[in-house]
Motif scaffolding. Sequence first.
Motif, PDB file in Angstrom:
ATOM      1  N   ARG A 170       0.815  -1.187   0.073  1.00 48.62           N
ATOM      2  CA  ARG A 170       0.045   0.170  -0.107  1.00 48.62           C
ATOM      3  C   ARG A 170       0.842   1.267  -0.117  1.00 48.62           C
ATOM      4  NH1 ARG A 170      -3.005  -3.552  -0.811  1.00 48.62           N
ATOM      5  NH2 ARG A 170      -4.993  -3.932   0.164  1.00 48.62           N
TER       6      ARG A 170
ATOM      7  N   TYR B 258      -0.078   8.350   2.415  1.00 43.18           N
ATOM      8  CA  TYR B 258       0.375   9.715   2.689  1.00 43.18           C
ATOM      9  C   TYR B 258      -0.510  10.410   3.609  1.00 43.18           C
ATOM     10  CZ  TYR B 258      -2.783  10.807  -0.968  1.00 43.18           C
ATOM     11  OH  TYR B 258      -4.103  10.767  -1.630  1.00 43.18           O
TER      12      TYR B 258
ATOM     13  N   ASN C 201      -2.923  13.277   4.052  1.00 42.12           N
ATOM     14  CA  ASN C 201      -3.840  14.049   3.035  1.00 42.12           C
ATOM     15  C   ASN C 201      -4.045  15.455   3.719  1.00 42.12           C
ATOM     16  OD1 ASN C 201      -6.163  14.056   4.765  1.00 42.12           O
ATOM     17  ND2 ASN C 201      -6.705  12.018   4.219  1.00 42.12           N
TER      18      ASN C 201
ATOM     19  N   SER D  11      -4.525   8.990   3.748  1.00 39.43           N
ATOM     20  CA  SER D  11      -4.894   8.226   2.751  1.00 39.43           C
ATOM     21  C   SER D  11      -4.184   7.230   2.218  1.00 39.43           C
ATOM     22  CB  SER D  11      -4.956   9.330   1.338  1.00 39.43           C
ATOM     23  OG  SER D  11      -6.036  10.171   1.388  1.00 39.43           O
ATOM     24  N   ILE D  12      -4.703   5.839   2.145  1.00 33.54           N
ATOM     25  CA  ILE D  12      -3.911   4.833   1.692  1.00 33.54           C
ATOM     26  C   ILE D  12      -4.436   4.255   0.051  1.00 33.54           C
ATOM     27  CG2 ILE D  12      -3.842   2.273   2.353  1.00 33.54           C
ATOM     28  CD1 ILE D  12      -4.898   3.174   5.034  1.00 33.54           C
ATOM     29  N   ILE D  13      -3.393   4.169  -0.749  1.00 38.66           N
ATOM     30  CA  ILE D  13      -3.646   4.016  -2.320  1.00 38.66           C
ATOM     31  C   ILE D  13      -3.526   2.565  -2.267  1.00 38.66           C
ATOM     32  CG2 ILE D  13      -2.786   4.147  -4.408  1.00 38.66           C
ATOM     33  CD1 ILE D  13      -1.998   6.887  -3.884  1.00 38.66           C
ATOM     34  N   ILE D  14      -4.447   2.048  -2.655  1.00 41.25           N
ATOM     35  CA  ILE D  14      -4.527   0.541  -3.119  1.00 41.25           C
ATOM     36  C   ILE D  14      -4.543   0.166  -4.515  1.00 41.25           C
ATOM     37  CG2 ILE D  14      -5.945  -1.656  -2.668  1.00 41.25           C
ATOM     38  CD1 ILE D  14      -7.909   0.198  -0.816  1.00 41.25           C
ATOM     39  N   PRO D  15      -3.243  -0.607  -4.927  1.00 34.13           N
ATOM     40  CA  PRO D  15      -3.197  -0.833  -6.393  1.00 34.13           C
ATOM     41  C   PRO D  15      -4.131  -1.770  -6.985  1.00 34.13           C
ATOM     42  CG  PRO D  15      -1.433  -1.782  -5.318  1.00 34.13           C
ATOM     43  CD  PRO D  15      -2.116  -1.045  -4.142  1.00 34.13           C
ATOM     44  N   THR D  16      -4.583  -1.832  -8.305  1.00 43.18           N
ATOM     45  CA  THR D  16      -5.300  -2.801  -8.700  1.00 43.18           C
ATOM     46  C   THR D  16      -4.495  -3.718  -9.415  1.00 43.18           C
ATOM     47  OG1 THR D  16      -5.324  -1.546 -10.999  1.00 43.18           O
ATOM     48  CG2 THR D  16      -7.149  -1.089  -9.228  1.00 43.18           C
TER      49      THR D  16
ATOM     50  N   GLU E  79      -4.703  -5.264 -12.236  1.00 46.31           N
ATOM     51  CA  GLU E  79      -4.577  -4.679 -13.723  1.00 46.31           C
ATOM     52  C   GLU E  79      -3.327  -3.761 -13.827  1.00 46.31           C
ATOM     53  OE1 GLU E  79      -7.124  -1.917 -15.680  1.00 46.31           O
ATOM     54  OE2 GLU E  79      -8.347  -1.924 -13.631  1.00 46.31           O
ATOM     55  N   TRP E  80      -3.053  -2.967 -12.964  1.00 43.63           N
ATOM     56  CA  TRP E  80      -2.142  -1.948 -12.827  1.00 43.63           C
ATOM     57  C   TRP E  80      -0.867  -2.415 -12.703  1.00 43.63           C
ATOM     58  CZ3 TRP E  80      -0.772   3.033 -14.171  1.00 43.63           C
ATOM     59  CH2 TRP E  80       0.430   3.302 -13.824  1.00 43.63           C
TER      60      TRP E  80
ATOM     61  N   LEU F  52       3.310   3.726  -9.641  1.00 43.07           N
ATOM     62  CA  LEU F  52       1.759   4.054  -9.164  1.00 43.07           C
ATOM     63  C   LEU F  52       1.848   5.247  -8.211  1.00 43.07           C
ATOM     64  CD1 LEU F  52      -1.287   3.437  -9.437  1.00 43.07           C
ATOM     65  CD2 LEU F  52      -0.927   1.776  -7.288  1.00 43.07           C
TER      66      LEU F  52
ATOM     67  N   LYS G 240       2.395   8.294 -10.037  1.00 40.27           N
ATOM     68  CA  LYS G 240       1.103   8.862 -11.100  1.00 40.27           C
ATOM     69  C   LYS G 240      -0.012   9.183 -10.028  1.00 40.27           C
ATOM     70  CE  LYS G 240      -2.575   6.427 -13.897  1.00 40.27           C
ATOM     71  NZ  LYS G 240      -3.399   6.638 -12.717  1.00 40.27           N
ATOM     72  N   ASP G 241      -0.305   8.355  -8.761  1.00 46.43           N
ATOM     73  CA  ASP G 241      -1.424   8.707  -8.347  1.00 46.43           C
ATOM     74  C   ASP G 241      -1.220   9.371  -6.901  1.00 46.43           C
ATOM     75  OD1 ASP G 241      -2.710   7.424 -10.112  1.00 46.43           O
ATOM     76  OD2 ASP G 241      -3.351   5.804  -9.105  1.00 46.43           O
TER      77      ASP G 241
ATOM     78  N   VAL H 134       0.900  -4.343   3.388  1.00 53.52           N
ATOM     79  CA  VAL H 134      -0.707  -4.366   3.739  1.00 53.52           C
ATOM     80  C   VAL H 134      -0.962  -4.984   5.174  1.00 53.52           C
ATOM     81  CG1 VAL H 134      -1.220  -6.575   3.067  1.00 53.52           C
ATOM     82  CG2 VAL H 134      -2.991  -4.882   3.005  1.00 53.52           C
TER      83      VAL H 134
ATOM     84  N   ILE I  20      -9.419  -4.587  -3.576  1.00 51.19           N
ATOM     85  CA  ILE I  20     -10.123  -4.368  -4.846  1.00 51.19           C
ATOM     86  C   ILE I  20     -10.181  -5.833  -5.329  1.00 51.19           C
ATOM     87  CG2 ILE I  20      -9.791  -3.513  -7.223  1.00 51.19           C
ATOM     88  CD1 ILE I  20      -7.854  -1.565  -5.844  1.00 51.19           C
TER      89      ILE I  20
ATOM     90  N   SER J 174      -6.355   2.328 -12.048  1.00 54.02           N
ATOM     91  CA  SER J 174      -4.968   1.952 -11.484  1.00 54.02           C
ATOM     92  C   SER J 174      -4.878   1.968 -10.092  1.00 54.02           C
ATOM     93  CB  SER J 174      -3.946   3.210 -12.082  1.00 54.02           C
ATOM     94  OG  SER J 174      -4.534   4.270 -11.325  1.00 54.02           O
TER      95      SER J 174
ATOM     96  N   VAL K 274      -7.345   2.461  -5.880  1.00 55.12           N
ATOM     97  CA  VAL K 274      -8.310   3.107  -5.214  1.00 55.12           C
ATOM     98  C   VAL K 274      -7.825   3.656  -3.817  1.00 55.12           C
ATOM     99  CG1 VAL K 274     -10.383   2.431  -3.718  1.00 55.12           C
ATOM    100  CG2 VAL K 274     -10.073   1.527  -5.966  1.00 55.12           C
ATOM    101  N   THR K 275      -8.001   4.829  -3.638  1.00 59.17           N
ATOM    102  CA  THR K 275      -7.357   5.640  -2.247  1.00 59.17           C
ATOM    103  C   THR K 275      -8.456   5.605  -1.043  1.00 59.17           C
ATOM    104  OG1 THR K 275      -5.821   7.027  -3.933  1.00 59.17           O
ATOM    105  CG2 THR K 275      -6.051   7.489  -1.475  1.00 59.17           C
ATOM    106  N   ASP K 276      -8.143   4.792  -0.111  1.00 61.13           N
ATOM    107  CA  ASP K 276      -8.930   4.899   1.131  1.00 61.13           C
ATOM    108  C   ASP K 276      -8.659   6.123   1.831  1.00 61.13           C
ATOM    109  OD1 ASP K 276     -10.054   4.556   3.616  1.00 61.13           O
ATOM    110  OD2 ASP K 276      -8.694   2.904   3.986  1.00 61.13           O
TER     111      ASP K 276
END
Lengths: 64, 283
Positions: A4, A7, A9, A15-20, A22-23, A32, A35-36, A48, B195, B202, B204-206
């Motif tokens: 995960r 950062y 916010n 905020s916790i970014i969860i990668p997919t 597909e990415w 990622l 990018k995000d 995680v 997910i 690409s 999902v941000t929690d």
Amino acid sequence: MDKRIVYNNDEGGISIIIPTAEWLAEHTIEELAQKDVPTGKTYHIVNVSEIPSDRTFRNAWEWA
Amino acid sequence: MAKIKISQYDSVSANNSDIDGINIAESCPPSGINNAIREVMAHLKDWQSGVSGDTLPVASGGTGSATASGARTNLGLGALAVKATVATADIDADAVTNAKIADDSIDSEHYVDGSIDTAHIADDQITSAKIADNAVGADALNVSGNGTAGQALLSDGDGTFSWGSSSTMTTTTGSAPYYGARAWCDLDGTGTATIDASGNISSVTDNGTGDYTLTFTTAMPDTNYTFNGNAGYYQQNVVNMIEIKNGGRTTSSVRIQGYYTNGGSDVATTISDFDPISVVIFR
């Protein structure tokens, strides 16, 4: 998907970014983050397992 | 021996005592002098015209030969001495460089069929503008036959294509156009949040309780896309909702929030995590 990106916010929480999947099939989690994660934010890539699963006080979470 | 051509003349004057049998030795009779001069002129003409067979040495500026092939040999042209033309076998491999080929000098008529293999075509060298209309047939795509009505070209996964019926192709009724989803996601917003599946997402941000940002892998063309979402499962007297947060709709992401409200007179809403949260984006 055992990583995960975390950062602080602008709303006082984290905020916790969860990668997919597909990415990650074509990119890295570092890509990622580039990018995000919002521009200028310091981020951390964590396992995680470091994320609490009890969300009772989710909005009070802080990055130590 | 009578001197009948120039090559038989001697560089020592005293040794030239006759011309073609005419006596020109010391104390010769005067009556033969005119004949001797005419004979010298005849020898010069025979030499100039090649009739005499005499040659001018290379060291004297000549070729040393009375024939073309002999001349080329004497001039050091090697194997080319006996060649009227230069055969390809006489050209060393890689001897003709690009610098020796004039611009636009090789036209298509001089390419042998099959002589240019793919290794000699630079990457991205052939643009669509160089492909004539209808020039690329299905066989060039390793597709066999013309297929049947309603079939689609499907990737075989190895760069080739085959005719087939695709489960991804939707049959519609009527003539109204069909628009596919531009992005979708199914996630579990509880626990550490995961997910389950997605398309063009690409990450999902929690952001907090019931607060998620779905970031598109490829951005939307504008923010005028439609959003459809579902939160959780049916519960009696409870309404679950998933909506876009104020200012949360951008071309690169959409920020959503899940909440529920109890039925009856209780209209208060409670922001909440849900499982599942299902989102579809159309544009």
